[in-house]
Design a protein around this motif. Sequence first.
Motif, PDB file in Angstrom:
ATOM      1  N   GLN A  69       8.098 -16.052  16.337  1.00 20.11           N
ATOM      2  CA  GLN A  69       8.963 -17.056  15.733  1.00 20.11           C
ATOM      3  C   GLN A  69       8.380 -17.480  14.371  1.00 20.11           C
ATOM      4  OE1 GLN A  69      11.873 -17.970  17.030  1.00 20.11           O
ATOM      5  NE2 GLN A  69      11.549 -16.602  18.780  1.00 20.11           N
ATOM      6  N   PRO A  70       9.249 -17.743  13.404  1.00 16.83           N
ATOM      7  CA  PRO A  70      10.719 -17.674  13.480  1.00 16.83           C
ATOM      8  C   PRO A  70      11.215 -16.242  13.367  1.00 16.83           C
ATOM      9  CG  PRO A  70      10.069 -18.442  11.327  1.00 16.83           C
ATOM     10  CD  PRO A  70       8.790 -18.311  12.102  1.00 16.83           C
ATOM     11  N   GLU A  71      12.176 -15.908  14.202  1.00 17.87           N
ATOM     12  CA  GLU A  71      12.730 -14.560  14.221  1.00 17.87           C
ATOM     13  C   GLU A  71      13.507 -14.238  12.959  1.00 17.87           C
ATOM     14  OE1 GLU A  71      15.715 -11.937  17.124  1.00 17.87           O
ATOM     15  OE2 GLU A  71      15.017 -13.938  17.736  1.00 17.87           O
ATOM     16  N   ALA A  72      14.105 -15.274  12.348  1.00 19.12           N
ATOM     17  CA  ALA A  72      14.894 -15.042  11.122  1.00 19.12           C
ATOM     18  C   ALA A  72      14.028 -14.505   9.990  1.00 19.12           C
ATOM     19  CB  ALA A  72      15.579 -16.338  10.715  1.00 19.12           C
ATOM     20  N   LEU A  73      12.773 -14.968   9.956  1.00 19.30           N
ATOM     21  CA  LEU A  73      11.862 -14.473   8.905  1.00 19.30           C
ATOM     22  C   LEU A  73      11.633 -12.977   9.054  1.00 19.30           C
ATOM     23  CD1 LEU A  73       9.900 -14.972   6.569  1.00 19.30           C
ATOM     24  CD2 LEU A  73       8.142 -15.548   8.278  1.00 19.30           C
ATOM     25  N   LEU A  74      11.421 -12.529  10.261  1.00 19.65           N
ATOM     26  CA  LEU A  74      11.190 -11.099  10.479  1.00 19.65           C
ATOM     27  C   LEU A  74      12.434 -10.279  10.171  1.00 19.65           C
ATOM     28  CD1 LEU A  74       9.094 -11.240  13.784  1.00 19.65           C
ATOM     29  CD2 LEU A  74       8.277 -11.006  11.424  1.00 19.65           C
ATOM     30  N   ARG A  75      13.619 -10.795  10.586  1.00 16.35           N
ATOM     31  CA  ARG A  75      14.853 -10.059  10.300  1.00 16.35           C
ATOM     32  C   ARG A  75      15.118  -9.993   8.795  1.00 16.35           C
ATOM     33  NH1 ARG A  75      17.563  -8.695  14.733  1.00 16.35           N
ATOM     34  NH2 ARG A  75      17.091  -9.798  16.700  1.00 16.35           N
ATOM     35  N   HIS A  76      14.829 -11.101   8.095  1.00 12.75           N
ATOM     36  CA  HIS A  76      15.032 -11.117   6.649  1.00 12.75           C
ATOM     37  C   HIS A  76      14.110 -10.101   5.956  1.00 12.75           C
ATOM     38  CE1 HIS A  76      15.920 -12.658   2.670  1.00 12.75           C
ATOM     39  NE2 HIS A  76      14.598 -12.834   2.450  1.00 12.75           N
ATOM     40  N   CYS A  77      12.849 -10.093   6.402  1.00 13.44           N
ATOM     41  CA  CYS A  77      11.902  -9.123   5.805  1.00 13.44           C
ATOM     42  C   CYS A  77      12.307  -7.697   6.136  1.00 13.44           C
ATOM     43  CB  CYS A  77      10.491  -9.398   6.309  1.00 13.44           C
ATOM     44  SG  CYS A  77       9.805 -10.967   5.750  1.00 13.44           S
ATOM     45  N   LEU A  78      12.801  -7.468   7.343  1.00 12.35           N
ATOM     46  CA  LEU A  78      13.216  -6.120   7.713  1.00 12.35           C
ATOM     47  C   LEU A  78      14.446  -5.674   6.943  1.00 12.35           C
ATOM     48  CD1 LEU A  78      12.514  -3.815   9.649  1.00 12.35           C
ATOM     49  CD2 LEU A  78      14.038  -4.845  11.350  1.00 12.35           C
ATOM     50  N   ALA A  79      15.347  -6.636   6.652  1.00  7.28           N
ATOM     51  CA  ALA A  79      16.536  -6.284   5.862  1.00  7.28           C
ATOM     52  C   ALA A  79      16.165  -5.961   4.404  1.00  7.28           C
ATOM     53  CB  ALA A  79      17.541  -7.435   5.924  1.00  7.28           C
ATOM     54  N   GLU A  80      15.213  -6.738   3.882  1.00  6.86           N
ATOM     55  CA  GLU A  80      14.793  -6.471   2.496  1.00  6.86           C
ATOM     56  C   GLU A  80      13.986  -5.187   2.369  1.00  6.86           C
ATOM     57  OE1 GLU A  80      12.714  -9.805   1.024  1.00  6.86           O
ATOM     58  OE2 GLU A  80      14.529 -10.999   0.645  1.00  6.86           O
ATOM     59  N   LEU A  81      13.311  -4.804   3.427  1.00  9.60           N
ATOM     60  CA  LEU A  81      12.503  -3.584   3.367  1.00  9.60           C
ATOM     61  C   LEU A  81      13.422  -2.361   3.330  1.00  9.60           C
ATOM     62  CD1 LEU A  81       9.575  -2.560   3.464  1.00  9.60           C
ATOM     63  CD2 LEU A  81       9.826  -2.357   5.938  1.00  9.60           C
ATOM     64  N   ALA A  82      13.307  -1.545   2.293  1.00 16.55           N
ATOM     65  CA  ALA A  82      14.166  -0.363   2.133  1.00 16.55           C
ATOM     66  C   ALA A  82      13.695   0.714   3.081  1.00 16.55           C
ATOM     67  CB  ALA A  82      14.120   0.153   0.700  1.00 16.55           C
ATOM     68  N   PRO A  83      14.530   1.122   4.017  1.00 14.18           N
ATOM     69  CA  PRO A  83      14.114   2.187   4.935  1.00 14.18           C
ATOM     70  C   PRO A  83      13.997   3.514   4.190  1.00 14.18           C
ATOM     71  CG  PRO A  83      16.431   1.700   5.235  1.00 14.18           C
ATOM     72  CD  PRO A  83      15.922   0.695   4.248  1.00 14.18           C
ATOM     73  N   PRO A  84      13.115   4.333   4.597  1.00 14.07           N
ATOM     74  CA  PRO A  84      12.980   5.642   3.931  1.00 14.07           C
ATOM     75  C   PRO A  84      14.239   6.474   4.114  1.00 14.07           C
ATOM     76  CG  PRO A  84      11.684   5.580   5.962  1.00 14.07           C
ATOM     77  CD  PRO A  84      12.191   4.183   5.730  1.00 14.07           C
ATOM     78  N   SER A  85      14.725   6.982   3.028  1.00 14.37           N
ATOM     79  CA  SER A  85      15.965   7.764   3.041  1.00 14.37           C
ATOM     80  C   SER A  85      15.673   9.165   3.550  1.00 14.37           C
ATOM     81  CB  SER A  85      16.572   7.835   1.635  1.00 14.37           C
ATOM     82  OG  SER A  85      15.645   8.422   0.746  1.00 14.37           O
ATOM     83  N   VAL A  86      16.410   9.556   4.528  1.00 17.33           N
ATOM     84  CA  VAL A  86      16.267  10.890   5.089  1.00 17.33           C
ATOM     85  C   VAL A  86      17.382  11.759   4.525  1.00 17.33           C
ATOM     86  CG1 VAL A  86      16.220  12.258   7.199  1.00 17.33           C
ATOM     87  CG2 VAL A  86      15.286   9.926   7.183  1.00 17.33           C
ATOM     88  N   PRO A  87      17.065  12.767   3.771  1.00 17.55           N
ATOM     89  CA  PRO A  87      18.124  13.589   3.176  1.00 17.55           C
ATOM     90  C   PRO A  87      18.900  14.338   4.234  1.00 17.55           C
ATOM     91  CG  PRO A  87      15.981  14.603   2.847  1.00 17.55           C
ATOM     92  CD  PRO A  87      15.717  13.253   3.434  1.00 17.55           C
ATOM     93  N   GLU A  88      20.191  14.340   4.050  1.00 18.44           N
ATOM     94  CA  GLU A  88      21.051  15.061   4.980  1.00 18.44           C
ATOM     95  C   GLU A  88      20.995  16.546   4.674  1.00 18.44           C
ATOM     96  OE1 GLU A  88      24.907  13.504   4.676  1.00 18.44           O
ATOM     97  OE2 GLU A  88      24.389  11.488   5.432  1.00 18.44           O
ATOM     98  N   LEU A 124       0.813  -1.223   0.000  1.00 14.81           N
ATOM     99  CA  LEU A 124       0.000   0.000   0.000  1.00 14.81           C
ATOM    100  C   LEU A 124       0.838   1.261   0.000  1.00 14.81           C
ATOM    101  CD1 LEU A 124      -2.820  -1.034   2.505  1.00 14.81           C
ATOM    102  CD2 LEU A 124      -2.923  -0.980   0.010  1.00 14.81           C
ATOM    103  N   GLY A 125       2.166   1.159   0.051  1.00 16.88           N
ATOM    104  CA  GLY A 125       3.041   2.317  -0.055  1.00 16.88           C
ATOM    105  C   GLY A 125       3.484   2.904   1.258  1.00 16.88           C
ATOM    106  N   ASP A 126       3.233   2.240   2.377  1.00 17.57           N
ATOM    107  CA  ASP A 126       3.646   2.758   3.688  1.00 17.57           C
ATOM    108  C   ASP A 126       4.780   1.886   4.221  1.00 17.57           C
ATOM    109  OD1 ASP A 126       3.854   4.085   6.032  1.00 17.57           O
ATOM    110  OD2 ASP A 126       1.757   3.847   6.645  1.00 17.57           O
ATOM    111  N   GLY A 127       6.000   2.160   3.763  1.00 18.89           N
ATOM    112  CA  GLY A 127       7.142   1.354   4.170  1.00 18.89           C
ATOM    113  C   GLY A 127       7.501   1.539   5.633  1.00 18.89           C
ATOM    114  N   ALA A 128       7.307   2.767   6.152  1.00 19.51           N
ATOM    115  CA  ALA A 128       7.636   3.015   7.563  1.00 19.51           C
ATOM    116  C   ALA A 128       6.743   2.187   8.488  1.00 19.51           C
ATOM    117  CB  ALA A 128       7.488   4.499   7.855  1.00 19.51           C
ATOM    118  N   LYS A 129       5.483   2.099   8.143  1.00 20.65           N
ATOM    119  CA  LYS A 129       4.568   1.294   8.964  1.00 20.65           C
ATOM    120  C   LYS A 129       4.901  -0.186   8.871  1.00 20.65           C
ATOM    121  CE  LYS A 129      -0.281   1.150  10.234  1.00 20.65           C
ATOM    122  NZ  LYS A 129      -1.642   1.669   9.938  1.00 20.65           N
TER     123      LYS A 129
END
Length: 299
Positions: free
Chosen positions: A113-132, A94-99
């Motif tokens: 559980q399994p915790e690895a599934l959540l970590r894998h999904c979190l790693a694949e999820l691109a965090p929103p880039s905050v411009p410096e 739906l376009g809400d990556g932060a949520k």
Amino acid sequence: DLGAILRLVREAEHSGCQDACALSEVYCAAVDVYAARAPATDRGFSALCVKCMRALCQTSPADAREFHQRLRASGVAPLDARAYEARASMEERLGDGAKAAKVLAEGLRAGAQPEALLRHCLAELAPPSVPESPSVAERLAQAQARLADAAAAAHLRRLAASALAAWRSELDEARRRRREALFDGMVREVCIARRASEATDGILRLFDGRRRRSLRTAAFVVWRREPLWRRRTEAVAMRAATAAQAMLAARCLGAWRLATALSTAPAGAVEALPGSEAEGGAGRAGRWAPRSQTAPQIP
């Protein structure tokens, strides 16, 4: 019976039901019935909750959020990471990556559980880039670059304006020269036509003058020759009249002589004339005899 509920769910799944909404309703009804009897650690109930969550994520995001909130509030099957993964996938779609990242982090904190599934999904999820935030030097450089670009654009606009003005002036000059050349050509054509007309009029006047002179010459020649023709005609008429008068005079003289001779001759001599008879001679004598005794006057 919990086993009967699971068998009914499996039959609904294997019956070829293509309607996701109907299947999600089956899952929700099964969860409601199963939750009243199953313990919190029942693996079948946990799998049924994951299936219901995935079906609701496909059909109704609002119902999926409500179902997930109810699961977390009730404490029933809170430790299955697949439910968090389904919810995070829906939010990302739906376009809400932060949520989505927040849901995955919540699952990790809850110990799903399994915790690895959540970590894998979190790693694949691109965090929103905050411009410096740029530094002062960078902002100054960017401002100078923008000023240079604006100056270059203004210079280009000035060059384009000057080029356009030069092109327009050249175009106007070319049009003016073309108009002048056309006018000069028309003037030359008019002059040529006027000279041709004047030459034609001169030739016509020359021919007319020659014709008039020839007519005058012919009239003068006729006038000069008319007295000669008159004299010749009068001479011919005089000669004809003279010849007629001479013939008439000769006839009158012959008649007079004959009449004189007949009147002075004796009668016997007249009868003795050969080829003459008295009546005939008398008739001739009477015809040729003058009416008076006086001799005729010869004109």
